[in-house]
Design a protein around this motif. Sequence first.
Motif, mmCIF file in Angstrom:
data_model
loop_
_atom_site.group_PDB
_atom_site.id
_atom_site.type_symbol
_atom_site.label_atom_id
_atom_site.label_comp_id
_atom_site.label_asym_id
_atom_site.label_seq_id
_atom_site.Cartn_x
_atom_site.Cartn_y
_atom_site.Cartn_z
ATOM 1 N N ARG A 94 43.853 57.533 4.450
ATOM 2 C CA ARG A 94 43.637 58.978 3.672
ATOM 3 C C ARG A 94 44.697 59.263 2.539
ATOM 4 N N LYS A 95 44.329 60.131 2.358
ATOM 5 C CA LYS A 95 44.398 60.962 0.842
ATOM 6 C C LYS A 95 45.894 60.932 1.130
ATOM 7 N N GLY A 96 47.091 60.788 0.278
ATOM 8 C CA GLY A 96 48.430 60.535 0.119
ATOM 9 C C GLY A 96 48.949 59.515 0.964
ATOM 10 N N ASP A 97 48.013 58.700 1.681
ATOM 11 C CA ASP A 97 49.393 57.735 1.843
ATOM 12 C C ASP A 97 49.708 56.727 0.706
ATOM 13 N N VAL A 98 50.780 56.037 0.853
ATOM 14 C CA VAL A 98 51.340 55.275 -0.333
ATOM 15 C C VAL A 98 50.884 54.524 -0.134
ATOM 16 N N ALA A 99 50.408 53.704 -0.877
ATOM 17 C CA ALA A 99 49.944 52.450 -1.725
ATOM 18 C C ALA A 99 50.693 50.659 -1.076
ATOM 19 N N LEU A 100 49.614 49.996 0.004
ATOM 20 C CA LEU A 100 49.935 49.111 0.476
ATOM 21 C C LEU A 100 49.750 47.811 -0.199
ATOM 22 N N ALA A 101 50.293 46.872 -0.506
ATOM 23 C CA ALA A 101 50.028 45.779 -0.496
ATOM 24 C C ALA A 101 50.284 44.611 0.079
ATOM 25 N N PRO A 102 49.404 43.276 -0.265
ATOM 26 C CA PRO A 102 49.166 42.115 0.631
ATOM 27 C C PRO A 102 51.000 42.069 1.520
ATOM 28 N N GLY A 103 51.044 41.749 2.060
ATOM 29 C CA GLY A 103 52.452 41.037 2.693
ATOM 30 C C GLY A 103 53.631 42.945 2.997
ATOM 31 N N ASP A 104 53.553 43.849 2.980
ATOM 32 C CA ASP A 104 53.651 44.965 3.177
ATOM 33 C C ASP A 104 54.463 44.821 4.552
ATOM 34 N N ARG A 105 55.129 45.379 5.299
ATOM 35 C CA ARG A 105 55.314 45.730 7.004
ATOM 36 C C ARG A 105 54.520 47.371 7.195
ATOM 37 N N PHE A 106 54.151 47.783 8.042
ATOM 38 C CA PHE A 106 54.518 49.138 8.008
ATOM 39 C C PHE A 106 54.014 49.319 9.608
ATOM 40 N N LEU A 107 54.175 50.854 10.068
ATOM 41 C CA LEU A 107 54.507 51.050 11.706
ATOM 42 C C LEU A 107 52.681 51.903 11.119
ATOM 43 N N ALA A 108 51.769 52.282 12.078
ATOM 44 C CA ALA A 108 50.584 52.582 12.312
ATOM 45 C C ALA A 108 50.031 52.548 13.941
ATOM 46 N N LYS A 109 49.153 53.476 13.947
ATOM 47 C CA LYS A 109 48.687 53.854 15.127
ATOM 48 C C LYS A 109 47.412 53.188 14.838
ATOM 49 N N LEU A 110 46.507 52.236 16.012
ATOM 50 C CA LEU A 110 45.668 51.748 16.675
ATOM 51 C C LEU A 110 44.583 52.492 17.195
ATOM 52 N N ARG A 111 43.300 52.187 16.745
ATOM 53 C CA ARG A 111 42.401 53.098 17.294
ATOM 54 C C ARG A 111 41.266 51.574 17.813
ATOM 55 N N PRO A 112 41.184 51.081 18.700
ATOM 56 C CA PRO A 112 39.598 49.846 19.269
ATOM 57 C C PRO A 112 38.653 50.550 18.995
ATOM 58 N N VAL A 113 38.386 49.369 18.759
ATOM 59 C CA VAL A 113 36.454 49.336 18.508
ATOM 60 C C VAL A 113 35.979 48.399 18.979
ATOM 61 N N ARG A 168 38.174 44.421 17.500
ATOM 62 C CA ARG A 168 38.500 44.943 16.208
ATOM 63 C C ARG A 168 39.374 46.634 15.851
ATOM 64 N N TYR A 169 40.177 46.334 15.120
ATOM 65 C CA TYR A 169 41.234 48.205 15.390
ATOM 66 C C TYR A 169 41.599 48.832 13.816
ATOM 67 N N GLU A 170 40.716 49.766 14.043
ATOM 68 C CA GLU A 170 41.424 50.572 12.706
ATOM 69 C C GLU A 170 42.499 51.196 12.620
ATOM 70 N N ALA A 171 43.476 50.937 11.930
ATOM 71 C CA ALA A 171 45.218 51.648 11.982
ATOM 72 C C ALA A 171 45.098 52.065 10.604
ATOM 73 N N ARG A 172 45.858 53.259 10.911
ATOM 74 C CA ARG A 172 46.472 54.347 10.523
ATOM 75 C C ARG A 172 47.942 54.411 10.165
ATOM 76 N N LEU A 173 47.626 54.497 9.140
ATOM 77 C CA LEU A 173 49.655 54.630 8.375
ATOM 78 C C LEU A 173 50.611 55.679 9.170
ATOM 79 N N ILE A 174 51.352 55.208 9.273
ATOM 80 C CA ILE A 174 52.810 56.066 9.977
ATOM 81 C C ILE A 174 53.481 55.753 9.027
ATOM 82 N N LYS A 175 53.972 55.044 8.767
ATOM 83 C CA LYS A 175 55.192 54.667 7.758
ATOM 84 C C LYS A 175 55.502 53.598 7.601
ATOM 85 N N LYS A 176 56.420 53.206 6.329
ATOM 86 C CA LYS A 176 55.566 51.905 5.651
ATOM 87 C C LYS A 176 57.218 51.434 5.918
#
Length: 748
Positions: free
Chosen positions: A103-122, A129-137
Amino acid sequence: MSFPSKAEILAWINENPHSVGKREIARAFNLKGADRVVLKQVLRELEQEGAVQRRRRRLGNAGHLPPVTVLVAGEIDAGGDLTARPKDWDSAEAPPEIHYVPRKGDVALAPGDRFLAKLRPVEEPNALRYEARLIKKIGSGPRRMLGIYRAPGKGNREGGRLVSVDKRADREWIIPPGAEAGAQDGELVEAEATETRRMGLPRGRVVERIGDPGAPKQVSLIAIHQHDIPLDFPDAVLAEAEAAALPGAAGREDLRALPLVTIDPADARDHDDAVAALPDDDPANPGGHVVWVAIADVAALVPPGSALDAEARRRGNSTYFPDRVAPMLPERLSADLCSLMPGQDRPCMALRMVLDAEGNKRGHRFCRGVMRSHAALSYEAAQAAADGNPGPEAAPLAGHLGALWAAWRAAWAARSRRQPLDLDLPERRITLNAAGEVTGIPIRERFDAHRLIEEFMILANVAAAETLEAHRRPLLYRVHEEPDPERLEMLRETLEAVGIPLARGQVLRTRDLNRVLESAAGTESQEMVHMQVLRAQQQAYYSPDALGHFGLALPRYAHFTSPIRRYADLVVHRALIAALGLGADGQTAEEAAALRETAEAISRTERRSMEAERDTVDRYVAAYMAEREGAEFEGRISGVGRFGVFVKLAETGADGLVPISTIGQEYFRHDPEAGTLTGERSGRVLAMGMHARVRLVEAVPVTGGLLFELLEATGVAPRRKHPSPSGKARKVERGRIARARNARRKRR
């Protein structure tokens, strides 16, 4: 209520895909007392059967993930999405597919970064599959470094060393025994950090052996690895490129009779724009011109949502090196189907512009057409034809080229009235022999033929922005904002030192800076003033907001003319197709909604390419200079820092550092706002723009670093007529410029 069966319990868990505990299940079925003991046994059996999985005292149906979990960022997939995987996954089965949705304003993530995410099953057929939204890197992936591996000496039990190819790196890494992956002494390798200590050097392990760093054709590969420039294309992308076919002429205007020609550098790898001009036969426009600009119709071969499109967006642009190109599109498209080769029918997006005798645009229209280039001219060949010496390719088109030059002279007169920023700094090029070795670094000649193509491309880019605004279609603008107030104040300080005024307290215009450049013309300060005016400018970027282009003195500007090598241009082409009803392959609603994210992504890839190209040139220059260590050179001081001064050589344009520790046996005080170093005992001043004579002490090709010894520095040092503005004054100045900028936006 009777005790539920296993099937009922499992069905309830499946209906609640987030992980649950025994308490939630018991509450759902109103189980109490002894029933809870039985429930515990049933859940244990379901777990043993593999029907559910236990995650930290919570249960979930097999293959499902909790709604909030810790993920590890993976790679970019063919669709352009960042993938992820669960940090904790104990099942023998593969984890479900996860796509990160920023989302706009989210910090950039690079391969290997760990982050807490909210998941939405699709739910999808036969898959989840899941769509993940960033909560916190919450952590970064393994840090990587490109460098030269140095094998350990005899008796060294600690291991080898990794010396970075980045001249900004200040520490080496230790590569313990067994972590070198077979690397040999002096080999170029990529390593990742395995341990960072508070005291002592970091430790790492080699993950890739790249080869001999001294090999001439390795120079650009160093930058490609260091900056993560994509080089090879995924198989799915290559397959789509090979299957691509040119569209037919149906529904397109036939432009093959127009005397369109391409004008490019002699070593151009692709041709994505062609131009032609004719006298306007409209009696209402005496002395007027009709100018055609035809651009490769990349949108016809790279449809939205394709693997080709996703990869082009991921790359953002082509990256050019002296010995190779990392293209945005596969060669099958960039050098063949999309390239406007002479004598070949090609689909195009074309623009017809009508100019009056003074070069003002009276009107324009876009269309999709089929064209045939009548010649592929180099800038040198086009200029020779203009000077009355046409070569064999240009001679048959002499009359048509004359009309083209006449139209350009009119357009150039209109440009002069507009007064865009007139910076024309010398550009150097690296010349290589067949082995990839540097043979020279000459100044690239600048012809009116360059200016002709640039001006017609600018007019086409403006017309694209105007058309899309008129149709209220979202687009990507090319934005260049006004100079930063602090840089502007530093520029004023420098100009005052050489007696050139730049007024305060008014909205800065390009014509004001052009007057400065004219005042410096022909003086010994000319190059320094041009350099300082350039450094005062902000970096251009892409945005869905019309914030204007300061350097070109234009209220609206878009990129339309290079879709083979810039994704922004492809976005504008699709917007035009959709706005004008020119086909079914135009801008989609999803693409329009993601314009801001696209703008940010391709602005980043553009900066990445610029850094990689600059670093490569630095390395080639250092390789060229390495055999001349000890020689003396003339140049100018091009930068001043507390650690020393940078000197730009007149002969090659190379920049090198004179460390402050080598300048003299005294303490030098650094004034960052005046851009000076002043000796406390002698009063000696070193400042930007001063002539310098230096000796080359060391050239390091693998980093591109040059070290100089300062032999002499002469010239006028800045003397302030006014004290440096306070922080409060600078804040007031920034506010004034911001208010003026907002007022202009409202008027637009």
